[in-house]
Design a protein around this motif. Structure first.
Motif, PDB file in Angstrom:
ATOM      1  N   CYS A  12       4.398  49.547  -5.877  1.00 12.88           N
ATOM      2  CA  CYS A  12       4.954  48.641  -6.889  1.00 12.88           C
ATOM      3  C   CYS A  12       6.468  48.653  -6.808  1.00 12.88           C
ATOM      4  CB  CYS A  12       4.449  48.979  -8.295  1.00 12.88           C
ATOM      5  SG  CYS A  12       5.498  50.057  -9.250  1.00 12.88           S
ATOM      6  N   TRP A  60       8.810  48.413  -8.985  1.00 12.89           N
ATOM      7  CA  TRP A  60       9.657  49.063  -9.975  1.00 12.89           C
ATOM      8  C   TRP A  60       9.643  50.573  -9.901  1.00 12.89           C
ATOM      9  CZ3 TRP A  60      12.785  45.646 -12.116  1.00 12.89           C
ATOM     10  CH2 TRP A  60      12.372  44.297 -12.089  1.00 12.89           C
ATOM     11  N   CYS A  61       8.545  51.140  -9.431  1.00 15.98           N
ATOM     12  CA  CYS A  61       8.491  52.603  -9.403  1.00 15.98           C
ATOM     13  C   CYS A  61       8.307  53.146  -7.999  1.00 15.98           C
ATOM     14  CB  CYS A  61       7.390  53.118 -10.334  1.00 15.98           C
ATOM     15  SG  CYS A  61       7.845  52.954 -12.067  1.00 15.98           S
ATOM     16  N   MET A 103       4.594  43.446  -6.757  1.00 19.93           N
ATOM     17  CA  MET A 103       5.344  43.473  -8.014  1.00 19.93           C
ATOM     18  C   MET A 103       4.880  44.625  -8.894  1.00 19.93           C
ATOM     19  SD  MET A 103       7.592  41.332  -7.759  1.00 19.93           S
ATOM     20  CE  MET A 103       8.340  40.675  -9.225  1.00 19.93           C
ATOM     21  N   CYS A 104       3.574  44.877  -8.898  1.00 16.60           N
ATOM     22  CA  CYS A 104       3.015  45.854  -9.830  1.00 16.60           C
ATOM     23  C   CYS A 104       1.694  46.330  -9.263  1.00 16.60           C
ATOM     24  CB  CYS A 104       2.795  45.146 -11.174  1.00 16.60           C
ATOM     25  SG  CYS A 104       1.894  46.118 -12.392  1.00 16.60           S
ATOM     26  N   SER A 105       1.327  47.576  -9.546  1.00 18.30           N
ATOM     27  CA  SER A 105       0.036  48.062  -9.048  1.00 18.30           C
ATOM     28  C   SER A 105      -1.095  47.206  -9.615  1.00 18.30           C
ATOM     29  CB  SER A 105      -0.156  49.534  -9.404  1.00 18.30           C
ATOM     30  OG  SER A 105      -0.218  49.700 -10.804  1.00 18.30           O
ATOM     31  N   GLY A 157       1.935  53.307  -8.245  1.00 22.43           N
ATOM     32  CA  GLY A 157       2.416  52.585  -9.428  1.00 22.43           C
ATOM     33  C   GLY A 157       3.221  53.499 -10.328  1.00 22.43           C
ATOM     34  N   CYS A 158       3.644  52.938 -11.420  1.00 23.08           N
ATOM     35  CA  CYS A 158       4.427  53.702 -12.391  1.00 23.08           C
ATOM     36  C   CYS A 158       3.500  54.611 -13.201  1.00 23.08           C
ATOM     37  CB  CYS A 158       5.142  52.760 -13.343  1.00 23.08           C
ATOM     38  SG  CYS A 158       5.934  51.369 -12.522  1.00 23.08           S
ATOM     39  N   CYS A 167       4.676  51.385 -16.857  1.00 26.23           N
ATOM     40  CA  CYS A 167       4.592  50.177 -16.023  1.00 26.23           C
ATOM     41  C   CYS A 167       5.588  49.147 -16.540  1.00 26.23           C
ATOM     42  CB  CYS A 167       3.176  49.623 -16.064  1.00 26.23           C
ATOM     43  SG  CYS A 167       3.017  47.982 -15.348  1.00 26.23           S
ATOM     44  N   HIS A 168       6.340  48.576 -15.624  1.00 32.94           N
ATOM     45  CA  HIS A 168       7.324  47.557 -15.992  1.00 32.94           C
ATOM     46  C   HIS A 168       6.658  46.403 -16.734  1.00 32.94           C
ATOM     47  CE1 HIS A 168      11.179  45.537 -15.435  1.00 32.94           C
ATOM     48  NE2 HIS A 168      10.491  44.436 -15.215  1.00 32.94           N
ATOM     49  N   TYR A 169       5.413  46.170 -16.411  1.00 34.26           N
ATOM     50  CA  TYR A 169       4.673  45.096 -17.071  1.00 34.26           C
ATOM     51  C   TYR A 169       3.661  45.669 -18.064  1.00 34.26           C
ATOM     52  CZ  TYR A 169       6.755  42.692 -13.144  1.00 34.26           C
ATOM     53  OH  TYR A 169       7.642  42.207 -12.229  1.00 34.26           O
ATOM     54  N   ASN A 187      -0.563  49.207 -14.529  1.00 36.04           N
ATOM     55  CA  ASN A 187      -1.088  50.425 -13.897  1.00 36.04           C
ATOM     56  C   ASN A 187      -2.461  50.813 -14.456  1.00 36.04           C
ATOM     57  OD1 ASN A 187       0.102  51.023 -16.332  1.00 36.04           O
ATOM     58  ND2 ASN A 187       1.382  52.702 -15.579  1.00 36.04           N
TER      59      ASN A 187
HETATM   60  S1  FES Z   1       5.354  47.864 -12.299  1.00 37.02           S
HETATM   61 FE1  FES Z   1       4.874  49.780 -11.432  1.00 37.02          FE
HETATM   62  S2  FES Z   1       2.764  49.900 -11.898  1.00 37.02           S
HETATM   63 FE2  FES Z   1       3.299  48.061 -12.924  1.00 37.02          FE
END
Ligand code: FES
Ligand SMILES: Cc1cc2nc3c(=O)[nH]c(=O)nc-3n(C[C@H](O)[C@H](O)[C@H](O)COP(=O)(O)OP(=O)(O)OC[C@H]3O[C@@H](n4cnc5c(N)ncnc54)[C@H](O)[C@@H]3O)c2cc1C
Ligand code: SF4
Ligand code: SF4
Lengths: 662, 141
Positions: B14, B16-17, B42-44, B67-68, B73-75, B79
């Motif tokens: 992901c 962001w993390c 973008m995200c897990s 993922g985060c 999670c940014h969203y 996750n």
């Molecule tokens: S942004 Fe990292 S798991 Fe959703």
């Protein structure tokens, strides 16, 4: 499909070129389908590097290009800006991260660093081949804010926005703004009285040309999205025409019906026609229909007779008003848990077991006994008071697991004020531990302990019961291991803070997320603490979590500055890397709607086909991964693109002979 | 020949993390096996089950989804969605007698460069021991 792709490989001095054989890499990249131009350069991000890229894009009529260099967090923007200057869509520029994700972590295996760099570039080319041009969407916005809740949080936020030059509607369901702070006697750690520090702010609100007050009103319905909300407000029937009323208070003085005073937390009586408190803003009263003799029994109408302005109107009705709003601040505050649930402390059973806010009223000079502390049962001055902290807080088994954060401090304050009021009185505080982490807070608690002679007992109270006209408190002192028994006149429970009544209802009207207790959720616990999850909604004060006044005010100003930042734009520009629905394929199942954390995708009520709100969508891609029919896709991260990248990723590493092999 | 029993790992990281953690591992010059082929998402929560399946069917020996951490999670909840999907996928694998250990879900925050490097090392070792993924023998795309 982009077929004229250029690739620019950065040496980054030796950061890349020291471990990646950049010449071998260039040669290999040059052989990839759809790559029409490859160029190496020592520092792509330098001015000459950027000019070189710019010239090459023009000269070779590239459809799009890749910079193979450092992490996109560093220079993606730089190169996308070049594209914009060249009239190329910026979403046709991609970064292949060959430094952080190849040359550096594989510096001990330069052959692999080179092979992996090639793979990363190949994958990025595959992605770029299917990238489409994306355009940000612009929508206009109404530069007008609604603040829901007129406690100190709402007051501060409204003033900041209004001072910034924008119109604000400040809404409170009570007759007056002020919230809980108005009920407090004096505030820790400085001991200013709210009348001194808050009343001026309330007056400022009333007089501010940019603030429109809506008290005794509630939100009926909210629709729309950031910048473009339509809000229906219900202004409850007041039975007093505020346009005529002068706020003289004749009616209040003469009203014969005496219900319990809510503002004084039922410790004394008020009147059926009332304003919340003396300094109420606005100062115009309302009639409590349930207590009014005329409404209940058909006789009285005393207020009508005494009103010099002929402002009483028993025919008044609720009025629904519609307002256009661009941003909404939730500042609905807190309430205290009903202490009846704390039966072990005798709460609900004995009149002299009160909650923290009741004790504030007993201390307050505007309170039932004009600031002379008396106990509720017989108005005797209490010779001693036992305070019990964490009543209902930090109690995951039976009540609330969280810390209410303010009770350590206000209990210390209350004990001090009590000692100042009843000099010979004794104050005992039962605590689990003291949390006094604010500016000047620890010093304040020290002062209470050392100079004011308040007895702190670390431990839990097991039982409170009556003996004669005294209350007996049984507890354990966990520091000495002994049981304690204290005979006292009054027990004060620092009961847990809970989200204000009706928070969940408001959450469902606004479709805002809350945690499981009903506190409004922030967009990110660390980095976006004053924004709510949904665009256009911001959070201020204790609506989000327990906190004290300084923190509430700081957060309220934070939320206001977010609103001001939003209003400084002429339009809202949305990131186009978001979800997109193919209406031909959508099978109307609605899975995307249920999975979206932002309420950004919804089935159209008529066609039942999913539609993405481009302003609300954050582009996480969750819906695309959920859609069973493949109708919703994540722009420039489509399934085809990822599949192509997977194909590249799963191929064997290319056999390239690098200079390091020799 | 070329692989010298180097496993192939496809990493869906992901943005962001975990991808940021991979950047940090690089910046800190931590070394880890080049067997991982990163794909930034973008995200897990955007990782479709079909991505994981496709990677394994195309010859990946293992798939790492990064993922985060829970609640980060940014969203907000992507996750958790990933966690649920992967749990389902793994149980399908177990039912079909496929090796679910070839799928790994890890929470690696942007500050955990070392955890990223260690995760790749450990997963790489585990997959080396297991030997090549033989899904491709019985399944064909
Ligand atoms: S942004 Fe990292 S798991 Fe959703
Ligand atoms: C006993 C006690 C003593 C305290 N002493 C101190 C102290 O000494 N110093 C200190 O710093 N802090 C103290 N605090 C904490 C302080 O009260 C809060 O930090 C502060 O009042 C929070 O302000 P607020 O605006 O967030 O919430 P509130 O004061 O709760 O304001 C919320 C407002 O929103 C309105 N509202 C709620 N829901 C709706 C709705 N759905 N629609 C319309 N309007 C709505 C309410 O009517 C209210 O006016 C004390 C707290 C307690 C319980
Ligand atoms: S991409 Fe994410 S935010 Fe956008 S509609 Fe889909 S689930 Fe919602
Ligand atoms: S999940 Fe897919 S098919 Fe179902 S409603 Fe959403 S877009 Fe349509």
């Amino acid at each position: 499909m982009n077929k004229r792709i250029g690739v620019f490989i950065c040496h980054c001095g030796l950061n890349i070129a020291g471990t990646v054989d950049v010449d071998a890499l260039r040669e290999a990249v040059g052989k990839i389908r759809n790559v029409v131009y490859v160029k190496n350069y020592i520092f792509l991000c330098s001015q000459p590097g950027q000019e070189m890229v710019s010239d090459a894009v023009k000269e070779h009529k590239l459809d799009g290009f890749i910079v193979a260099n450092c992490s996109p967090t560093l220079h993606e923007k730089t190169f996308r800006t070049i594209a914009i200057k060249l009239g190329m869509n910026p979403y046709l520029v991609e970064v292949a991260n060959i430094r952080e994700q190849s040359s550096w972590p594989h510096s001990k295996q330069p052959d692999y660093a080179t092979k992996k760099a090639l793979k990363i570039i190949k994958g990025t080319i595959k992605k770029l081949e299917r990238n489409i041009e994306l355009y940000t969407q612009r929508v206009g916005l109404t530069k007008r804010a609604l603040v829901i809740g007129g406690g100190i949080a709402g007051i501060q936020a409204a003033l900041d926005i209004a001072d910034g030059g924008y119109e604000v509607l400040l809404l409170d369901r009570k007759q007056s703004i002020g919230g809980h702070m108005a009920q407090i006697s004096e505030t820790f750690p400085t001991l200013d009285c709210p009348q001194c520090i808050m009343t001026p702010k309330m007056t400022e609100v009333a007089q501010h040309p940019n603030i429109k007050l809506y008290t005794y009103s509630e939100v009926e319905e909210i629709s729309g999205f950031i910048g473009n909300f339509t809000v229906k407000l219900r202004q409850k029937a007041r039975y007093v025409d505020w346009d005529k009323c002068t706020g003289c208070g004749e009616c209040i003085a003469k009203c014969p019906s005496k219900p319990l005073s809510e503002f004084n937390r039922n410790l004394c009586k008020g009147t059926a026609i009332y304003r919340d408190f003396e300094q109420a803003v606005p100062s115009y009263p309302v009639i409590n229909k349930e207590a009014c003799l005329y409404f209940q029994k058909g006789v009285c109408r005393v207020c009508e007779k005494v009103c010099p302005a002929a402002a009483i109107n028993y025919e008044d009705k609720d009025i629904i008003k519609e307002e256009k709003i661009g941003a909404i601040i939730i500042a609905t505050g807190y309430d205290l848990m009903p202490i009846q649930a704390l039966g072990e402390y005798g709460a609900g059973k004995y009149k002299d077991v009160v909650d923290g806010m009741q004790f504030e009223r007993l201390l307050a000079s505007t309170g039932p006994y004009a600031g002379n502390v008396k106990r509720p049962s017989d108005q005797k001055v209490p010779e001693s008071v036992v305070f019990i902290q964490c009543a209902g807080s930090r109690d995951p088994e039976t009540h609330y697991p969280y810390c209410s954060k303010i009770c350590c401090m206000y209990t210390a304050k209350q004990a001090l004020l009590y000692k100042h009021n009843v000099h010979h009185g004794k104050a005992y505080i039962f605590y689990i531990d003291i949390r006094s982490n604010g500016k000047g807070y620890e010093e304040f608690v020290q002062r209470v302990q050392e100079e004011e002679g308040v007895v702190y007992i670390r431990g839990k109270v097991s039982k409170v019961f009556k003996r004669g006209d005294k209350l007996v408190v049984w507890g354990a002192d966990t520091l000495t291991g002994q049981t304690v028994e204290i005979e006292t006149d009054l027990v004060v429970l620092a009961s847990a803070m809970i989200p204000s009544t009706g928070s969940l209802n408001l959450a469902s009207k606004t479709r805002l997320a809350t945690d499981k207790f009903g506190w409004f959720s922030e967009a990110h616990p660390k980095l976006r603490p004053v924004e709510s999850v949904t665009g256009g909604y911001f959070l201020a004060g204790t609506a989000q979590a327990p906190r004290d006044i300084p923190e509430t005010v700081a957060q309220a100003s934070g939320a206001a500055s977010k609103v001001l930042a939003l209003f400084s734009n002429e339009y809202i520009e949305s990131d186009p890397v978001i979800a997109q629905v193919d209406p031909e394929i959508c099978n109307r199942c609605g899975y995307c709607e249920s999975v979206c954390a932002y309420g950004a995708v919804k089935l159209n009520p008529k066609t039942r086909i999913a539609e993405v709100n481009e302003v609300l969508c954050e582009g996480c891609g969750a819906c695309a991964a959920t859609c069973p029919s493949g109708a919703i896709s994540h722009r420039n991260n489509s399934r085809k693109q990822i599949f192509d990248m997977i194909s590249v990723a799963t191929e064997n590493y290319d056999q390239i002979t690098t200079k390091f092999d020799k | 020949m070329e692989e010298k029993r180097e496993p192939k790992i496809v990493g869906f990281l992901c943005k962001w993390c975990t991808s940021a953690a991979a950047d940090l591992a690089g910046t800190s010059r931590m070394q880890y096996p080049p067997s991982i082929r990163p794909i930034k998402v973008m995200c897990s929560g955007s990782v479709d089950m079909s991505y994981i399946l496709r990677a394994l069917l195309m010859g990946a020996d293992g798939v790492l989804v990064g993922g985060c951490h829970p609640a980060d999670c940014h969203y907000l909840s992507g996750n958790y969605k990933a966690r649920r999907r992967i749990a389902i996928l793994k149980s399908i694998f177990d039912t079909l007698d496929l090796d679910s250990e070839r799928i790994e879900l890890k929470w690696i925050s942007a500050s955990e460069g070392k955890k990223f490097a260690d995760t790749v090392k450990e997963f790489n070792d585990k997959l080396s021991e297991k030997g090549p993924n033989d899904f491709t023998k019985s399944w064909n795309l």
